[in-house]
Design a protein around this motif. Structure first.
Motif, short mmCIF file in Angstrom:
data_model
loop_
_atom_site.label_atom_id
_atom_site.label_comp_id
_atom_site.label_asym_id
_atom_site.label_seq_id
_atom_site.Cartn_x
_atom_site.Cartn_y
_atom_site.Cartn_z
N LEU A 36 0.82 -1.21 0.00
CA LEU A 36 0.00 0.00 0.00
C LEU A 36 0.85 1.26 0.00
N THR A 37 1.90 1.27 0.81
CA THR A 37 2.77 2.46 0.83
C THR A 37 3.47 2.65 -0.51
N THR A 38 3.88 1.55 -1.14
CA THR A 38 4.53 1.65 -2.45
C THR A 38 3.57 2.20 -3.50
N VAL A 39 2.35 1.67 -3.50
CA VAL A 39 1.35 2.13 -4.45
C VAL A 39 0.99 3.60 -4.19
N ALA A 40 0.82 3.94 -2.93
CA ALA A 40 0.47 5.32 -2.57
C ALA A 40 1.57 6.29 -3.01
N GLY A 41 2.83 5.90 -2.76
CA GLY A 41 3.94 6.75 -3.16
C GLY A 41 4.00 6.95 -4.66
N SER A 42 3.76 5.87 -5.41
CA SER A 42 3.78 5.96 -6.87
C SER A 42 2.61 6.79 -7.38
N ALA A 43 1.46 6.68 -6.73
CA ALA A 43 0.25 7.38 -7.18
C ALA A 43 0.39 8.90 -7.01
N VAL A 44 0.90 9.33 -5.87
CA VAL A 44 0.97 10.79 -5.61
C VAL A 44 2.25 11.40 -6.15
N GLY A 45 3.28 10.57 -6.40
CA GLY A 45 4.55 11.10 -6.89
C GLY A 45 5.36 11.75 -5.79
N THR A 46 6.59 12.05 -6.11
CA THR A 46 7.49 12.67 -5.13
C THR A 46 7.77 14.11 -5.50
N VAL A 47 7.57 15.01 -4.56
CA VAL A 47 7.89 16.42 -4.77
C VAL A 47 9.36 16.63 -4.43
N GLU A 48 10.14 17.03 -5.41
CA GLU A 48 11.57 17.19 -5.20
C GLU A 48 11.89 18.54 -4.60
N LEU A 49 12.95 18.56 -3.83
CA LEU A 49 13.39 19.78 -3.16
C LEU A 49 13.87 20.79 -4.19
N LYS A 50 13.35 22.01 -4.13
CA LYS A 50 13.75 23.06 -5.05
C LYS A 50 14.78 23.97 -4.36
N ASP A 51 15.44 24.78 -5.17
CA ASP A 51 16.43 25.71 -4.61
C ASP A 51 15.79 26.64 -3.59
N SER A 52 14.54 27.02 -3.85
CA SER A 52 13.87 27.96 -2.94
C SER A 52 13.46 27.30 -1.63
N ASP A 53 13.56 25.97 -1.56
CA ASP A 53 13.24 25.25 -0.32
C ASP A 53 14.48 25.00 0.54
N GLN A 54 15.65 25.33 0.02
CA GLN A 54 16.88 24.90 0.66
C GLN A 54 17.23 25.71 1.90
N GLY A 309 16.48 24.08 9.65
CA GLY A 309 15.92 25.06 8.72
C GLY A 309 16.51 24.95 7.33
N ILE A 310 17.31 23.91 7.09
CA ILE A 310 17.93 23.68 5.78
C ILE A 310 17.20 22.53 5.11
N GLY A 311 16.67 22.76 3.92
CA GLY A 311 15.84 21.79 3.24
C GLY A 311 16.49 20.43 3.09
N GLU A 312 17.77 20.41 2.75
CA GLU A 312 18.49 19.14 2.56
C GLU A 312 18.51 18.32 3.84
N PHE A 313 18.81 18.98 4.95
CA PHE A 313 18.86 18.29 6.24
C PHE A 313 17.46 17.86 6.68
N GLU A 314 16.48 18.71 6.46
CA GLU A 314 15.12 18.37 6.87
C GLU A 314 14.62 17.14 6.12
N SER A 315 14.91 17.06 4.83
CA SER A 315 14.46 15.90 4.06
C SER A 315 15.21 14.65 4.48
N MET A 316 16.53 14.76 4.75
CA MET A 316 17.29 13.60 5.21
C MET A 316 16.82 13.14 6.59
N GLY A 317 16.56 14.10 7.47
CA GLY A 317 16.12 13.75 8.81
C GLY A 317 14.77 13.06 8.81
N LEU A 318 13.83 13.58 8.01
CA LEU A 318 12.50 13.00 7.97
C LEU A 318 12.52 11.61 7.34
#
Length: 758
Positions: A36-54, A309-318
């Motif tokens: 279910l998690t695999t299907v859900a992830g594929s269905a909604v897609g992944t939002v990639e980190l943008k420069d403005s999120d960093q 407060g750094i997008g890269e670290f926040e995504s790695m931590g989560l």
């Protein structure tokens, strides 16, 4: 849980008991969850980190302005035409002929736009020996590296026809292609190698294929489920490619560890003569509980990255937090179900000539899972605990000392890749001939009317003062986007690839030149970004995040240890030992990669600094992973103590009975992290060596020498818990009943109304 036939107590014991009794249901629920998690992830897609999120600050402001305006900067490329001697100049006919050939060749590919001659843009070096032909790659800048090959070939043909000159191309597209060709397979190979390496070590540890496959299978399914969950949560917190790599590393490490802890304890209890159900109950209540305590502690440590407060670290931590939580849940639910299903078949597929976990011995020698080697080591430590403490602690402090002078920075190309690829030398030549030209500062000017006379005058004055102030030697270029009312001003910074000098030039632009020019126009925005600005803003924000992250991780880990073991002493020693382990890792990193001591042994070189993001990243990861071993070992010591052993005997029993599994888990982590130490990038080498060294130190010197030495010296004070703290919730567990004393203790504990069991 073995409490005289009563109902299992504690979350881990109840979860394990239910799963063992409803094994097919537990396995089915786990498989359904992963699907279910695999299907859900594929269905909604992944939002990639943008420069403005960093980041926060000017670089993020600049990215936000360009993104909102829908302006994509094209992939810019530069061809350096340079004399190989001191006599040839850009004004010479042969030099001009070569420049014209470059302009014609790149334009003829049909892949570029806006080709400019250095004679038109004045892009000629001060000494007259170098000139720059500049152009943009057509199409999407994100995929420009896929289309740059014909341009590179065209430039190479011009070079073949003008051997007396140096003609080399560099830019975002050509660099991406070069690095992808040279190092693109590094990460993939490292990630793919991690699983076979872990499986091979587990085969040696267990000597049986089925037993070795279980931890790997659990880790892989936890990673797959997390990938799906990352897609879902990316709509709240965008994810980066680095987050996936770190998640894989952490997921493999904790997934294998947790399963290993559980499986070895269940096998040990069966070897001691207990029936399958009792062995499962004891494993659930002890190792299962240790897995939960460890998992929660690791999750808390990973959550520390969310405070940067750094997008890269926040995504790695989560991402890391999610995979640890999934692996923890799987270890106390589906693993007991699988063990119940397999029974003694878990030892199927025995490998000849390999030590295996067998009834009556764990492969390390001795009975009841006790290691002969660690029994011998512990004998010496407990015989002279003070000497052992002073020697081990002194050695680790000495190893940590170089960290006092640690210098952190974002790496330049030559620091990251050395001279392993020719394009790095091109980068250095351009920076030498045109200081800052390879990485100019970018001023994003946004106005209500970009062509208004006051705005145009302010931009012109900014260009003039950028050079007159000494921040740049020019040329300062301006690209205007009339429809979006934006202007991009490119300022080569004096200092070039020297980050410290370039940052001084950046400070002049931000603090002096901009306020006196662009800052005079009401409503105008002019954030300054670029590589140097991004590095400066990143380091500033990271520096401000260090104290809150350290405080959060240390305080919450302390509280969890205090509640889980109900001992102030254990909580304090846990924190001190973990900090000592991290400090030793910092010292090794500084000695090897900053000073170059023994760097050749790692296929590395002293680059004069540690990559800026690594110290905080290492602290969080190591603090979390170190708790795996610590909780497991101390839980076993406490269990022995609660069963009536004296403190010294409990220490010996706890350390030697966990030595085999801790050693196996540590070897796996060291081997996996060491793979990253073999990669070509210096930052990845630093990460791999730092993690591997810290885990090795933690599993040997810290857990095998310092911990038992300290506990032996403290004696009964290990269990000190002041009266004024007794109002706190009690998360200690009920140990398995192996004797009258334990049964009596369990019955006494049952009468306590304040117990909150885990």
């Amino acid at each position: 849980m073995g409490n005289a036939g009563g109902r299992p107590r504690g979350i881990a014991a109840r979860a394990g008991g239910w799963s063992a009794q409803h094994r097919w249901a537990a396995v089915g629920i786990w498989v359904l969850f992963v699907l279910l998690t695999t299907v859900a992830g594929s269905a909604v897609g992944t939002v990639e980190l943008k420069d403005s999120d960093q980041l926060k600050g000017e670089t993020t402001q600049a990215s936000r302005i360009t993104e909102e305006a829908g302006v994509e900067e094209p992939a810019g490329e530069t061809v350096l035409v340079q004399a190989k001697d001191d006599t040839t100049k850009a004004t010479d006919p042969q030099f001009r002929k070569a420049v014209d050939a470059v302009v014609k060749a790149v334009g003829g590919t049909g892949e570029v736009t806006a080709v400019t001659s250095p004679y038109d843009t004045k892009s000629i070096s001060k000494d007259g020996r170098s000139a720059l032909v500049q152009f943009n790659v057509r199409g999407d800048p994100e995929t420009a590296s896929d289309r740059i090959e014909p341009v590179l070939q065209a430039v190479a043909k011009v070079q073949d026809g003008h051997k007396e000159l140096r003609i080399e191309e560099i830019g975002s597209a050509s660099m991406n292609k070069t690095f992808d060709d040279a190092f693109g397979d590094d990460f993939q190979q490292a990630e793919l190698s991690a699983v076979p390496v872990a499986l091979g070590i587990l085969l040696i540890a267990f000597g049986a294929l089925v037993a070795a496959l279980l931890p790997v299978a659990l880790a892989i399914t936890a990673i797959v489920a997390t990938m799906g969950l990352m897609g879902v949560v990316s709509h709240l917190q965008p994810m980066s490619d680095s987050a996936s790599s770190v998640m894989l590393l952490v997921g493999l490490a904790v997934g294998v560890d947790y399963c290993l802890f559980y499986l070895r304890r269940e096998r040990e209890e069966r070897a001691a003569g207990r029936d399958r159900q009792t062995a499962m109950q004891i494993a659930a209540a002890t190792s299962g509980r240790a897995v939960i305590v460890s998992g929660v502690t690791v999750c808390v440590a990973m959550a520390g990255m969310l405070f940067t407060g750094i997008g890269e670290f926040e995504s790695m931590g989560l991402a890391s937090l999610i995979v640890v939580a999934v692996a923890m849940v799987g270890s106390v639910t589906v693993l007991p179900a699988l063990l119940s299903l397999l029974g003694d078949r878990v030892e199927k597929g025995r490998i000849p000539f390999l030590n295996r976990l067998k009834r009556g011995a764990d492969g390390t020698g001795g009975t009841g899972g006790e290691s002969r080697v660690w029994t011998w080591v512990l004998g010496g430590v407990l015989k002279r605990p003070l000497v052992s403490l002073l020697v081990a602690a002194g050695a680790l402090v000495a190893i940590a000392l170089p960290a006092v002078g640690m210098k952190t920075q974002n790496f330049t190309l030559d620091q990251e890749f050395g001279d392993s690829v020719p394009i790095v030398a091109t980068y250095e030549r351009i920076n030498e001939a045109f200081p800052g030209g390879a990485d100019p500062a970018e001023v994003i000017v946004k106005a209500d009317d970009i062509n208004a006379a006051p705005v145009r005058q302010a931009i012109a004055e900014f260009r003039k003062q950028a050079v007159s102030s000494g921040a740049s030697r020019g040329p300062v270029e301006v690209v205007t986007h009339d429809a979006q009312n934006l202007a991009f001003v490119y300022v080569p910074l004096v200092g070039g690839s020297d980050q410290d000098k370039a940052e001084k030039s950046l400070a002049i632009l931000r603090n002096d030149v901009r306020p006196a020019t662009l800052g005079q126009i009401d409503g105008l925005e002019a954030p300054i970004s670029g590589q140097v600005a991004g590095s400066k803003d990143f380091n500033d924000q990271l520096g401000g995040a260090v104290a809150p992250v350290f405080a959060f991780v240390v305080v919450f880990a302390f509280v969890l240890m205090l509640l889980s073991f109900r001992s102030l002493t254990i909580a304090i020693t846990s924190i001190v030992l973990n900090l000592l382990s991290v400090g030793a890792a910092y010292g090794i990193l500084t000695a090897v990669f900053q000073h170059g001591w023994g760097a050749s042994a790692f296929g590395a070189e002293g680059v004069g600094a540690i990559i800026a993001w690594l110290p905080l990243f290492l602290f969080v990861i190591l603090f979390g992973l170190s708790m795996d071993y610590h909780v497991f070992v101390v839980s076993r010591i406490r269990e022995a103590k609660m069963q009536g052993r004296d403190t010294r005997d409990a220490i010996t029993h706890g350390v030697v009975t966990t030595a085999g599994v801790v050693t196996s888990a540590a070897v796996i982590m060291v081997a996996v992290f060491a793979i990253f130490g073999t990669l070509s990038m210096q930052s990845m080498k630093q990460m791999g060596v730092g993690l591997a060294a810290a885990v090795l130190i933690d599993a040997t010197i810290i857990r095998g020498v310092l911990l038992p030495a300290i506990m032996a010296l403290l004696g009964e004070r290990n269990w000190y818990f002041p009266k004024w703290l007794r109002w706190l919730p009690d998360l200690t567990h009920d140990e398995p009943a192996v004797g009258p004393a334990s049964v009596a203790a369990a019955r006494h504990d049952d009468d306590r109304p304040d117990r909150v069991r885990v």
